[in-house]
Design a protein around this motif. Structure first.
Motif, mmCIF file in Angstrom:
data_model
loop_
_atom_site.group_PDB
_atom_site.id
_atom_site.type_symbol
_atom_site.label_atom_id
_atom_site.label_comp_id
_atom_site.label_asym_id
_atom_site.label_seq_id
_atom_site.Cartn_x
_atom_site.Cartn_y
_atom_site.Cartn_z
ATOM 1 N N GLY A 154 0.624 -1.264 0.027
ATOM 2 C CA GLY A 154 0.028 0.039 -0.142
ATOM 3 C C GLY A 154 0.902 1.381 0.024
ATOM 4 O O GLY A 154 0.145 2.281 -0.042
ATOM 5 N N PHE A 155 2.133 1.132 0.113
ATOM 6 C CA PHE A 155 2.852 2.473 0.018
ATOM 7 C C PHE A 155 3.667 2.462 -1.166
ATOM 8 O O PHE A 155 4.679 2.261 -1.448
ATOM 9 N N GLY A 156 2.664 3.069 -2.327
ATOM 10 C CA GLY A 156 3.149 3.307 -3.626
ATOM 11 C C GLY A 156 3.792 4.500 -3.962
ATOM 12 O O GLY A 156 4.272 4.492 -5.218
ATOM 13 N N LEU A 157 3.926 5.283 -3.276
ATOM 14 C CA LEU A 157 4.371 6.954 -3.624
ATOM 15 C C LEU A 157 5.779 6.696 -3.451
ATOM 16 O O LEU A 157 6.526 7.869 -3.827
ATOM 17 N N GLY A 158 6.683 5.590 -3.155
ATOM 18 C CA GLY A 158 8.026 5.751 -3.126
ATOM 19 C C GLY A 158 8.469 6.111 -1.794
ATOM 20 O O GLY A 158 7.625 6.046 -0.674
ATOM 21 N N GLY A 159 9.617 6.540 -1.537
ATOM 22 C CA GLY A 159 10.030 7.196 -0.186
ATOM 23 C C GLY A 159 10.524 5.707 0.688
ATOM 24 O O GLY A 159 10.449 4.683 0.189
ATOM 25 N N ASN A 160 10.962 6.126 1.896
ATOM 26 C CA ASN A 160 11.896 5.156 2.636
ATOM 27 C C ASN A 160 10.699 4.762 3.663
ATOM 28 O O ASN A 160 10.383 5.664 4.643
ATOM 29 N N VAL A 161 10.269 3.606 3.466
ATOM 30 C CA VAL A 161 9.062 2.805 4.531
ATOM 31 C C VAL A 161 9.694 2.762 5.831
ATOM 32 O O VAL A 161 9.027 3.051 6.835
ATOM 33 N N GLU A 162 10.775 2.425 5.991
ATOM 34 C CA GLU A 162 11.472 2.249 7.159
ATOM 35 C C GLU A 162 11.356 3.628 8.191
ATOM 36 O O GLU A 162 11.038 3.555 9.250
ATOM 37 N N ARG A 163 12.070 4.742 7.363
ATOM 38 C CA ARG A 163 12.002 6.039 8.068
ATOM 39 C C ARG A 163 10.524 6.340 8.352
ATOM 40 O O ARG A 163 10.325 7.088 9.328
ATOM 41 N N ALA A 164 9.446 6.069 7.475
ATOM 42 C CA ALA A 164 8.130 6.405 7.823
ATOM 43 C C ALA A 164 7.702 5.712 9.067
ATOM 44 O O ALA A 164 7.047 6.195 9.951
ATOM 45 N N TRP A 165 7.967 4.329 9.138
ATOM 46 C CA TRP A 165 7.837 3.617 10.276
ATOM 47 C C TRP A 165 8.341 4.287 11.603
ATOM 48 O O TRP A 165 7.478 4.437 12.559
ATOM 49 N N GLU A 166 9.420 4.574 11.577
ATOM 50 C CA GLU A 166 10.165 5.247 12.777
ATOM 51 C C GLU A 166 9.316 6.618 13.143
ATOM 52 O O GLU A 166 9.413 6.948 14.276
ATOM 53 N N PHE A 167 9.203 7.284 11.982
ATOM 54 C CA PHE A 167 8.637 8.572 12.664
ATOM 55 C C PHE A 167 7.147 8.314 12.940
ATOM 56 O O PHE A 167 7.049 9.216 13.866
ATOM 57 N N GLY A 168 6.484 7.290 12.265
ATOM 58 C CA GLY A 168 4.995 7.300 13.010
ATOM 59 C C GLY A 168 5.206 6.818 14.378
ATOM 60 O O GLY A 168 4.132 7.343 15.009
ATOM 61 N N VAL A 169 5.970 5.746 14.614
ATOM 62 C CA VAL A 169 6.152 5.229 16.127
ATOM 63 C C VAL A 169 6.390 6.473 16.963
ATOM 64 O O VAL A 169 5.920 6.570 17.858
ATOM 65 N N GLY A 170 7.490 7.184 16.615
ATOM 66 C CA GLY A 170 7.915 8.355 17.367
ATOM 67 C C GLY A 170 6.558 9.345 17.554
ATOM 68 O O GLY A 170 6.575 9.860 18.633
ATOM 69 N N ARG A 171 6.045 9.539 16.602
ATOM 70 C CA ARG A 171 4.859 10.597 16.666
ATOM 71 C C ARG A 171 3.759 10.034 17.644
ATOM 72 O O ARG A 171 3.090 10.782 18.377
ATOM 73 N N ILE A 172 3.466 8.758 17.418
ATOM 74 C CA ILE A 172 2.360 8.353 17.988
ATOM 75 C C ILE A 172 2.608 8.219 19.883
ATOM 76 O O ILE A 172 1.797 8.419 20.427
ATOM 77 N N VAL A 173 3.931 7.776 19.904
ATOM 78 C CA VAL A 173 4.477 7.692 21.099
ATOM 79 C C VAL A 173 4.420 9.160 21.964
ATOM 80 O O VAL A 173 3.784 9.268 22.959
ATOM 81 N N GLU A 174 4.794 10.210 21.369
ATOM 82 C CA GLU A 174 4.516 11.398 21.538
ATOM 83 C C GLU A 174 3.207 11.683 21.968
ATOM 84 O O GLU A 174 2.955 12.493 22.666
ATOM 85 N N ALA A 175 2.348 11.691 20.769
ATOM 86 C CA ALA A 175 1.046 12.041 21.011
ATOM 87 C C ALA A 175 0.235 11.389 22.248
ATOM 88 O O ALA A 175 -0.411 12.129 22.989
ATOM 89 N N ILE A 176 0.946 10.151 22.563
ATOM 90 C CA ILE A 176 0.063 9.500 23.628
ATOM 91 C C ILE A 176 0.592 9.804 25.108
ATOM 92 O O ILE A 176 -0.151 9.914 25.746
ATOM 93 N N THR A 177 1.750 10.404 24.896
ATOM 94 C CA THR A 177 2.350 10.808 26.229
ATOM 95 C C THR A 177 2.006 12.423 26.491
ATOM 96 O O THR A 177 2.366 12.610 27.443
ATOM 97 N N ALA A 178 1.503 13.025 25.609
ATOM 98 C CA ALA A 178 1.074 14.516 25.798
ATOM 99 C C ALA A 178 0.059 14.493 26.680
ATOM 100 O O ALA A 178 -0.841 13.585 26.973
ATOM 101 N N THR A 179 -0.010 15.530 27.299
ATOM 102 C CA THR A 179 -1.138 16.088 28.173
ATOM 103 C C THR A 179 -2.557 16.113 27.513
ATOM 104 O O THR A 179 -2.535 16.521 26.458
ATOM 105 N N PRO A 180 -3.403 15.081 27.975
ATOM 106 C CA PRO A 180 -4.743 14.880 27.405
ATOM 107 C C PRO A 180 -5.434 16.374 27.336
ATOM 108 O O PRO A 180 -5.288 17.254 28.134
ATOM 109 N N VAL A 181 -6.187 16.488 26.238
ATOM 110 C CA VAL A 181 -6.983 17.667 25.749
ATOM 111 C C VAL A 181 -8.212 17.767 26.472
ATOM 112 O O VAL A 181 -8.762 18.732 26.573
#
Length: 182
Positions: A154-181
């Motif tokens: 499903g990732f047909g636009l090219g780019g580095n899928v590994e970097r996308a995974w690392e980015f996503g994991v980091g952002r999800i963890v960051e979002a979950i640890t943020a102060t709830p709104v």
């Protein structure tokens, strides 16, 4: 005199798991499994009453293995990476348990709870006990979606899928640890 046991339930589930990876869910038939374990199809019914139950046993076995590996993960990044590794190692089994689809038999609650324990533990560490379930669902849904897209090309636009995974994991963890709104 009773007929001797020619195969075990573990061998049957193992053969069905192998078939699942090689041929997909449609290829997991009682006849195909019987051929793999060296018995006639009617003999399987002594151990497994139906194909539906066989698929359920494969899913339960997969979830048990998943739970064991997730329990050993230390922290959210390792947990997500472990989930991804399992998806890559056994893509058909991963999709069977994460996106089973209509008509696929559900596993028992005890299996779902076992697989969820590590994710809930990590989510509670990140977001606190009050938000653990929501955080676990967010992390699981993101990771399962990403992995499923990756497995299905499903990732047909090219780019580095590994970097996308690392980015996503980091952002999800960051979002979950943020102060709830709210």
């Amino acid at each position: 005199m009773p007929t001797p046991d020619r195969t075990s339930l573990d061998a049957i589930v193992g053969a069905a798991s192998d078939l699942l990876e090689q041929t997909g869910l449609a290829g997991v038939t009682m006849q195909a499994v019987a051929l793999r374990v060296g018995v006639r199809a009617p003999s399987l019914y002594k151990r497994v009453p139906s194909r539906e139950r066989l698929i359920q046993l494969v899913a339960e076995s997969t979830i048990t293995q998943l739970a064991s590996r997730l329990d050993a993960a230390d922290g959210p990044v390792e947990l997500a990476n472990t989930l991804r590794s399992i998806g890559h190692e056994r893509p058909a089994a991963f999709q069977l348990i994460m996106t089973p689809g209509p008509g696929v038999p559900a596993v028992g609650d005890e299996f779902r709870l076992a697989a969820s324990a590590a994710i809930l533990r990590v989510a509670a560490e990140l977001a606190g006990e009050e938000h653990a379930l929501e955080a676990a669902r967010t992390l699981t849904a993101w990771a399962a979606g990403f992995i499923s897209m990756e497995l299905n090309g499903g990732f047909g636009l090219g780019g580095n899928v590994e970097r996308a995974w690392e980015f996503g994991v980091g952002r999800i963890v960051e979002a979950i640890t943020a102060t709830p709104v709210g």
